[in-house]
Design a protein around this motif. Structure first.
Motif, PDB file in Angstrom:
ATOM      1  N   GLU A  78      -9.963   9.984   4.753  1.00 47.53           N
ATOM      2  CA  GLU A  78      -9.641   9.633   3.371  1.00 47.53           C
ATOM      3  C   GLU A  78     -10.826   9.887   2.437  1.00 47.53           C
ATOM      4  OE1 GLU A  78      -6.643   9.153   2.670  1.00 47.53           O
ATOM      5  OE2 GLU A  78      -5.975   8.924   4.742  1.00 47.53           O
TER       6      GLU A  78
ATOM      7  N   VAL B   5       0.540   4.061  -2.879  1.00 51.67           N
ATOM      8  CA  VAL B   5       0.246   5.456  -2.536  1.00 51.67           C
ATOM      9  C   VAL B   5       1.299   6.385  -3.141  1.00 51.67           C
ATOM     10  CG1 VAL B   5       0.175   7.111  -0.622  1.00 51.67           C
ATOM     11  CG2 VAL B   5      -1.068   4.949  -0.452  1.00 51.67           C
ATOM     12  N   ASN B   6       2.563   5.993  -3.034  1.00 52.65           N
ATOM     13  CA  ASN B   6       3.626   6.838  -3.595  1.00 52.65           C
ATOM     14  C   ASN B   6       3.514   6.978  -5.107  1.00 52.65           C
ATOM     15  OD1 ASN B   6       4.834   7.482  -1.209  1.00 52.65           O
ATOM     16  ND2 ASN B   6       6.689   6.302  -1.528  1.00 52.65           N
TER      17      ASN B   6
ATOM     18  N   ARG C 130      -7.831   8.443  -3.016  1.00 47.88           N
ATOM     19  CA  ARG C 130      -7.650   9.879  -2.759  1.00 47.88           C
ATOM     20  C   ARG C 130      -6.538  10.449  -3.639  1.00 47.88           C
ATOM     21  NH1 ARG C 130      -6.471  12.333   3.284  1.00 47.88           N
ATOM     22  NH2 ARG C 130      -6.257  14.527   2.714  1.00 47.88           N
ATOM     23  N   ASN C 131      -5.455   9.682  -3.794  1.00 48.45           N
ATOM     24  CA  ASN C 131      -4.379  10.127  -4.680  1.00 48.45           C
ATOM     25  C   ASN C 131      -4.868  10.267  -6.119  1.00 48.45           C
ATOM     26  OD1 ASN C 131      -2.446  10.353  -2.752  1.00 48.45           O
ATOM     27  ND2 ASN C 131      -1.143   8.711  -3.489  1.00 48.45           N
TER      28      ASN C 131
ATOM     29  N   LEU D  22      -6.913   2.295   3.929  1.00 49.33           N
ATOM     30  CA  LEU D  22      -5.691   2.218   3.129  1.00 49.33           C
ATOM     31  C   LEU D  22      -6.016   2.181   1.639  1.00 49.33           C
ATOM     32  CD1 LEU D  22      -3.632  -0.320   5.275  1.00 49.33           C
ATOM     33  CD2 LEU D  22      -3.468   2.171   5.239  1.00 49.33           C
TER      34      LEU D  22
ATOM     35  N   ILE E 192       0.834  -1.202   0.000  1.00 48.28           N
ATOM     36  CA  ILE E 192       0.000   0.000   0.000  1.00 48.28           C
ATOM     37  C   ILE E 192       0.870   1.253   0.000  1.00 48.28           C
ATOM     38  CG2 ILE E 192      -0.262   0.141   2.520  1.00 48.28           C
ATOM     39  CD1 ILE E 192      -2.927   0.872  -0.169  1.00 48.28           C
TER      40      ILE E 192
ATOM     41  N   THR F 206       0.971   6.481  -7.187  1.00 49.59           N
ATOM     42  CA  THR F 206      -0.229   7.116  -7.745  1.00 49.59           C
ATOM     43  C   THR F 206      -0.229   8.627  -7.560  1.00 49.59           C
ATOM     44  OG1 THR F 206      -1.377   6.491  -5.690  1.00 49.59           O
ATOM     45  CG2 THR F 206      -1.753   5.116  -7.638  1.00 49.59           C
ATOM     46  N   GLN F 207       0.799   9.166  -6.937  1.00 49.76           N
ATOM     47  CA  GLN F 207       0.961  10.621  -6.899  1.00 49.76           C
ATOM     48  C   GLN F 207       1.442  11.143  -8.247  1.00 49.76           C
ATOM     49  OE1 GLN F 207       3.604  11.512  -3.662  1.00 49.76           O
ATOM     50  NE2 GLN F 207       2.268  10.608  -2.122  1.00 49.76           N
TER      51      GLN F 207
ATOM     52  N   THR G 191     -10.981  12.672  -0.473  1.00 51.63           N
ATOM     53  CA  THR G 191     -11.300  12.325  -1.860  1.00 51.63           C
ATOM     54  C   THR G 191     -12.366  13.259  -2.409  1.00 51.63           C
ATOM     55  OG1 THR G 191     -10.765  10.000  -1.416  1.00 51.63           O
ATOM     56  CG2 THR G 191     -12.088  10.458  -3.379  1.00 51.63           C
TER      57      THR G 191
ATOM     58  N   LYS H 160      -6.781   5.579   0.527  1.00 47.40           N
ATOM     59  CA  LYS H 160      -5.613   6.439   0.339  1.00 47.40           C
ATOM     60  C   LYS H 160      -5.216   6.469  -1.130  1.00 47.40           C
ATOM     61  CE  LYS H 160      -3.414   6.150   4.890  1.00 47.40           C
ATOM     62  NZ  LYS H 160      -3.376   7.600   5.169  1.00 47.40           N
ATOM     63  N   VAL H 161      -5.288   5.307  -1.787  1.00 43.19           N
ATOM     64  CA  VAL H 161      -4.977   5.234  -3.215  1.00 43.19           C
ATOM     65  C   VAL H 161      -6.027   6.004  -4.007  1.00 43.19           C
ATOM     66  CG1 VAL H 161      -4.685   3.687  -5.191  1.00 43.19           C
ATOM     67  CG2 VAL H 161      -3.789   3.028  -2.949  1.00 43.19           C
TER      68      VAL H 161
END
Length: 675
Positions: free
Chosen positions: A553, A478-479, A516-517, A510, A474, A481-482, A557, A513-514
């Protein structure tokens, strides 16, 4: 009145009482100037909520809800936290010993604690079974070396020890070598330790022999080091080795053998790796070895055996951190990195294992960087031997905490190589952790676009049952998908729909979080993918059992979804959304991360249709008050200013903002602020 002073309550942390069966709610009482919202004074205090009725049969969830409803200092978003604290109290109450005198048992971990423990257990380190296998493998390799040496001599007997010791004083080197070989045999049997270690002169004589004759015979060195290696397998005897200065002598011996190798390579233009490769070719019949090459091969193999025993003994001694520091001063890191140029698989495994142990210290990593360690390790990714590959990957993972070494990894093309290993289950946690560290640098996120990393991450995200058990997965998702292009790939075809449906199904913060990115990407086509799911997001946001983490989160979003064509007016009316947000927008009502997202979402919701409703809800004035509260926080000021910009676009909100507040003075003051 301008000079009127009002009192405000700002809730703080919630915790269990250290002794009593109670929960303590901390809060701050502020005296605020009515007109300017300037805080004149602050007083820290708390309220104790006693829960005497709490026992092992109590419905903790219901009790938590009752406490939140009755205590105005606790916001509904904190219900989950209150429940966790009640569980802690419940376990603490069950802890004391029974009247029968049974020992007190440690309280059982909560579900969240168990998950955290599960994440920590053996993600990057070998599990006990694997560690035992590695230890057995290393001992087996040492035994093989001893067997090769033992073939040169007959059976040794303890009764003949004095004869062997006498031969150590002979001038004839062959007698010394044989004597040390026979003594080495005796030390391989731990039953002989009592007699051998109690001998007055044996170990001192062997140490002297090694010091004086190490340059004369490699077989002598192997035999003597094997004696002290056998002793080093037992921590209680390490001081004996140190008393005889064997650690320092072994380092000198390693230095000697490395210099011999480098001299031979300079003189004859041939390295151990080249000889090993030629030997492999000869084994397949492709070439034939000349006599000189055969001699070189035999010498290199013998040297590998000596180096293996030397480094293995030093690894045993390095259990003591003080001894390890002494090794560092004598260049152990440099010597180990030089071993990476050799071809003996077992020596490579031992060297990378030792380097990994040393790599936890910054000064050792810096020395490894000086020695270009990543350049040497890159050729082993991948390699056919899984044990060596795993050892190399774990070492690279440790090194990847360093920025310079991460740069070296990328230059050596490790991103696509590591991505290919994601699909191998045993390597997956380490590889994901390694790639996560590399992905922390924005300049490298785009390099993942040209690999199969995003599709493979997507497959794992849709299959993993609990993302808490795969923190590396995860974190990497997350990193990556920025990055805009990575986000687009993640949304291709039906991937987006499957991801968000799974997120709704699991209600996993979690996973959100993806999402939201993905929502924060500037690409409007990516944002529009959220359109059919906005209402479902709002429903989840207002769900009574939503956790604080998930709430943040989902709200974050929604706050990113500035969709011109979306009918926010109907959304607001159907879900009474503005009144809901107004309860969270009060200063001090919730944590700042939630409050910031509320501000952003209000700005998104503001349009011509919703403007009158925003005025009626009081949110326009609330955000103005919040500006005064958070004027020292640049992020808050920026987002509130964005919302003000939206308010000024429409008549009703513009009128409310300009006529009922001093917003102009605030904005001018901000322009003059050069801090």
């Amino acid at each position: 009145m301008a000079g009127e002073v009002k009192k405000k309550i700002k809730p703080g942390s919630i915790e269990v009482h250290p002794e009593e069966l109670a929960i303590v709610v901390n809060y701050e009482v502020q005296e605020v100037q009515a007109g300017t919202q300037q805080i004149l004074s602050r007083e820290q205090t708390n309220k104790k909520i006693t829960v005497k009725s709490l026992n092992e049969k109590t419905n903790v969830t219901q009790l938590a809800q009752e406490i939140v409803e009755k205590c105005k200092l606790i916001h509904p978003s904190k219900t989950g936290l209150v429940e966790d604290l009640l569980v802690q109290l419940q376990q603490r109450q069950a802890g004391p010993p029974s009247p029968q005198g049974k020992k007190q048992q440690a309280p059982q971990a909560t579900a969240k604690q168990k998950q955290q423990q599960q994440r920590r257990i053996n993600r990057m380190e070998p599990d006990p079974e694997e560690a035992a296998e590695m230890r057995a493998r290393q001992q087996m390799q040492a035994s093989q070396i001893f067997k090769v040496q033992a073939k040169q001599y007959e059976q040794a007997y303890l009764d003949d020890l004095d004869n062997y010791i006498e031969d150590l004083y002979e001038e004839d080197m062959s007698k010394k070598v044989k004597a040390t070989g026979m003594i080495g045999q005796l030390f391989r049997n731990t039953e002989n330790f009592e007699n051998l270690l109690s001998h007055e002169t044996l170990l001192q004589t062997l140490a002297r022999l090694m010091r004086e004759d190490m340059k004369k015979s490699i077989d002598l060195c192997i035999n003597v080091v094997s004696v002290f290696f056998s002793i080093s397998n037992f921590s209680q005897f390490h001081q004996i080795i140190m008393d005889n200065q064997i650690g320092a002598l072994t380092m000198d011996l390693i230095d000697l053998e490395i210099k011999r190798t480098e001299h031979r390579a300079a003189e004859e233009g041939i390295s151990p790796a080249m000889v090993a490769q030629k030997a492999l070719d000869a084994a397949t019949g492709a070439v034939q070895l000349h006599d000189r090459e055969k001699k070189l091969l035999a010498l290199i193999q013998k040297q590998d055996r000596l180096l293996y025993i030397c480094f293995y003994m030093l690894l045993n001694l390095a259990e003591d951190v003080g001894v390890e520091r002494k090794m560092k001063k004598k260049n152990i890191v440099v010597y180990l990195v030089k071993m990476l140029d050799r071809s003996n698989v077992e020596l490579l495994i031992l060297a990378t294992t030792f380097l990994k142990k040393l790599s936890i210290y910054k000064e050792n990593k810096e020395k490894m960087a000086e020695c270009k360690i990543v350049d040497k390790l890159a050729k082993f990714v991948p390699v056919r031997n899984d044990v060596l590959l795993m050892s190399v990957l774990r070492l690279l993972h440790n090194l990847s905490f360093d920025v310079q070494l991460r740069d070296d990894m990328v230059k050596n093309g490790l991103i696509p190589k590591a991505v290919e290993l994601i699909s191998v289950e045993r390597f997956k946690p380490v590889v994901l952790g390694l790639l996560y560290h590399i992905s922390m640098d924005d300049k490298y996120k785009s390099m993942f676009t040209y690999t199969e990393c995003i599709p493979r991450l997507y497959e794992m995200l849709t299959k993993v049952q609990d993302l808490r058990n795969t923190p590396e997965l995860i974190a990497l998702a997350v990193n990556l998908t920025q990055n805009p292009r990575n986000a687009e790939i993640m949304c291709e075809n039906d991937r987006f729909d499957r991801l968000i449906r799974r997120a709704f199904h699991t209600c996993d913060e979690l996973a959100f979080k993806v999402m939201r990115n993905l929502s924060q990407q500037e690409n409007i086509n990516v944002k529009r993918r959220f359109g059919p799911y906005v209402e479902q997001l709002v429903q989840l946001l207002k769900a009574p059992d939503v956790t604080a983490e998930l709430f943040v989160e989902v709200l974050g979003t929604l706050a990113n979804l500035c969709l011109p064509e979306f009918d926010f007016l109907n959304l607001v009316r159907r879900h009474d959304l503005l009144r809901f947000l107004a309860t969270y927008a009060q200063p001090g009502a919730v944590d700042d991360d939630i409050l910031l997202e509320v501000v952003m979402f209000v700005g998104v919701l503001c349009n011509e249709g919703t403007a009158p409703l925003l005025v009626d809800s009081g949110l326009v004035n609330t955000l103005f008050i919040l500006m005064g509260e958070k004027k020292e926080d640049d992020e808050f000021v920026l987002q509130i200013a964005f919302s003000f910009n939206r308010f000024l676009m429409f008549d009703e909100t513009r009128s409310a903002l300009l006529n009922n507040t001093q917003v102009v003075f605030y904005l001018v003051d901000l322009l003059n602020n050069t801090q």
